[in-house]
Design a protein around this motif. Sequence first.
Motif, PDB file in Angstrom:
ATOM      1  N   ASP A 274       0.803  -1.213   0.000  1.00 41.79           N
ATOM      2  CA  ASP A 274       0.000   0.000   0.000  1.00 41.79           C
ATOM      3  C   ASP A 274       0.841   1.269   0.000  1.00 41.79           C
ATOM      4  O   ASP A 274       0.320   2.350  -0.248  1.00 41.79           O
ATOM      5  CB  ASP A 274      -0.935   0.004   1.218  1.00 41.79           C
ATOM      6  N   ASN A 275       2.139   1.152   0.281  1.00 44.30           N
ATOM      7  CA  ASN A 275       3.004   2.333   0.226  1.00 44.30           C
ATOM      8  C   ASN A 275       4.402   1.922  -0.232  1.00 44.30           C
ATOM      9  O   ASN A 275       4.751   0.741  -0.242  1.00 44.30           O
ATOM     10  CB  ASN A 275       3.056   3.072   1.575  1.00 44.30           C
ATOM     11  N   LYS A 276       5.190   2.904  -0.652  1.00 44.86           N
ATOM     12  CA  LYS A 276       6.508   2.612  -1.219  1.00 44.86           C
ATOM     13  C   LYS A 276       7.449   2.012  -0.185  1.00 44.86           C
ATOM     14  O   LYS A 276       8.298   1.176  -0.518  1.00 44.86           O
ATOM     15  CB  LYS A 276       7.111   3.890  -1.813  1.00 44.86           C
ATOM     16  N   LEU A 277       7.312   2.419   1.050  1.00 45.68           N
ATOM     17  CA  LEU A 277       8.164   1.871   2.111  1.00 45.68           C
ATOM     18  C   LEU A 277       7.901   0.385   2.342  1.00 45.68           C
ATOM     19  O   LEU A 277       8.750  -0.312   2.899  1.00 45.68           O
ATOM     20  CB  LEU A 277       7.940   2.645   3.413  1.00 45.68           C
ATOM     21  N   GLY A 278       6.747  -0.066   1.928  1.00 50.14           N
ATOM     22  CA  GLY A 278       6.395  -1.461   2.159  1.00 50.14           C
ATOM     23  C   GLY A 278       5.987  -1.740   3.587  1.00 50.14           C
ATOM     24  O   GLY A 278       5.960  -2.894   4.023  1.00 50.14           O
ATOM     25  N   THR A 279       5.614  -0.697   4.333  1.00 46.82           N
ATOM     26  CA  THR A 279       5.229  -0.875   5.730  1.00 46.82           C
ATOM     27  C   THR A 279       3.744  -1.171   5.895  1.00 46.82           C
ATOM     28  O   THR A 279       3.300  -1.542   6.980  1.00 46.82           O
ATOM     29  CB  THR A 279       5.570   0.389   6.536  1.00 46.82           C
ATOM     30  N   LEU A 280       2.971  -0.986   4.825  1.00 42.15           N
ATOM     31  CA  LEU A 280       1.531  -1.202   4.872  1.00 42.15           C
ATOM     32  C   LEU A 280       1.099  -2.085   3.710  1.00 42.15           C
ATOM     33  O   LEU A 280       1.580  -1.917   2.586  1.00 42.15           O
ATOM     34  CB  LEU A 280       0.773   0.128   4.796  1.00 42.15           C
ATOM     35  N   TYR A 281       0.179  -2.990   3.968  1.00 44.27           N
ATOM     36  CA  TYR A 281      -0.420  -3.843   2.933  1.00 44.27           C
ATOM     37  C   TYR A 281      -1.934  -3.842   3.114  1.00 44.27           C
ATOM     38  O   TYR A 281      -2.441  -3.894   4.242  1.00 44.27           O
ATOM     39  CB  TYR A 281       0.097  -5.283   3.036  1.00 44.27           C
ATOM     40  N   ASN A 282      -2.671  -3.761   1.986  1.00 45.18           N
ATOM     41  CA  ASN A 282      -4.120  -3.872   2.081  1.00 45.18           C
ATOM     42  C   ASN A 282      -4.570  -5.270   1.678  1.00 45.18           C
ATOM     43  O   ASN A 282      -3.931  -5.931   0.855  1.00 45.18           O
ATOM     44  CB  ASN A 282      -4.834  -2.787   1.267  1.00 45.18           C
TER      45      ASN A 282
END
Length: 450
Positions: A274-282
């Motif tokens: 969900d974000n470029k950092l890869g810290t969030l996934y939906n």
Amino acid sequence: MADTLHIIGGGMAGSEAAWQAVQLGVPVVIHEMRPKVGTFAHKSGDLAEMVCSNSFRSDDNEQNAVGLLHWEMRAAGGLIMEMADAHALPAGGALAVDRDAFAAGVTARLRAHPLVTVLDDEVTTMPDARAIIATGPLTSGALAQAIAAETGQDALAFFDAIAPIVYTDSIDMDVAWEQSRYDKGETEAEQRAYINCPMTREQYEDFIDALLAADKTEFHEGETAGYFDGCLPIEVMAERGRETLRFGPMKPVGLTNPHQPDVKPYAVVQLRRDNKLGTLYNIVGFQTKMKYGAQADVFRRIPGLTDARFARLGGIHRNTFLNSPTLLDDQMRLRSRPDLRFAGQITGVEGYVESAAMGLLAGRMAASEILGLPMDPVPVETAMGALLTHITGGAEAKTFQPMNVNFGLFPTVEGLKGGRRGRKDRYKAYTDRAKAAWTDWLHRPDIAAQ
């Protein structure tokens, strides 16, 4: 200087409409009620904020209608596609974006443009000047009432749901694994763009039981629960049959669990970055109307998400749209008020890309009208033209419902084989014809001169 164009709503459609208008030299004022007036789904005051998903869906412009729409918007210098490409995340054959960086990029570009003014104000009445209304599915109550009063009929409505977002470091990678379905993608990152959580048959049955029994949002008296099929809550899908999810968002095909390569999962839950950092996934396809407490309990039954922490839980909200075939002309103008155009989801298109595409056309049409320049009809053979035709007269008004772009909206290409065996050639013929027509339209003297 040209007359000013007012744009009500700074979402996908409003942002793209503004960009197209200023590229033609027409100054615009964007009226966006956020952050002063919030909504159920939005979290910031940025323009073009994405709330339901971070995906623009397939980027294949030869075999997929939405991929073709991407291509047409890029060819027209669309801001939404430029920012999507600039903030893209690995997603196999799809185009997914870092939603926060994407919205910040759109906002910065528009606020920096000398012909753009952004006002943080809520419009509660019908504009008394030339304008584009692009307020989307969460149109404020006062403006929705004003629109209903002007059109002489109630706006139609259905219910839309959003999926939960999980913190990546709370996913158990001893259970889950990274892989795109069928290893789709040109790079290793794209081939590993999704996190997959496997289920045995027993775990799947337990999950379905919990899902069906969970507390859910109730509708108010007099409300009817109509849904757009592309965003059905998972519990609604489960109510249609216990195996429905296993043949939908939880299908296990094209995936191999490296932890147990000889064991075929009965079902698989996929999560997309969900974000470029890869810290969030939906959680892909997991739109829901479950109450918050129930969501945490049910979703933690998914193997790999036992200790999941949620950055956002799912939810449901009313989505309002016009009966556009009755109310709008072929220039997206309100028949009773030709100085007003509508664009985006409120017109009855569904999806981020489709909304932005209608904003692109509305912005060009309004700017051309202000400048006194002619504009030839948008070719019906294009993805843009197919969508426009559908919402402004091609659809049956009595049964009109929101629609994603699809090849069923295009005029047929004669002389092609039917059935599944001929589908690849047929879709390629549609896209080749559309690209030629769109390129020709963009470079006609009356268009190119703008």
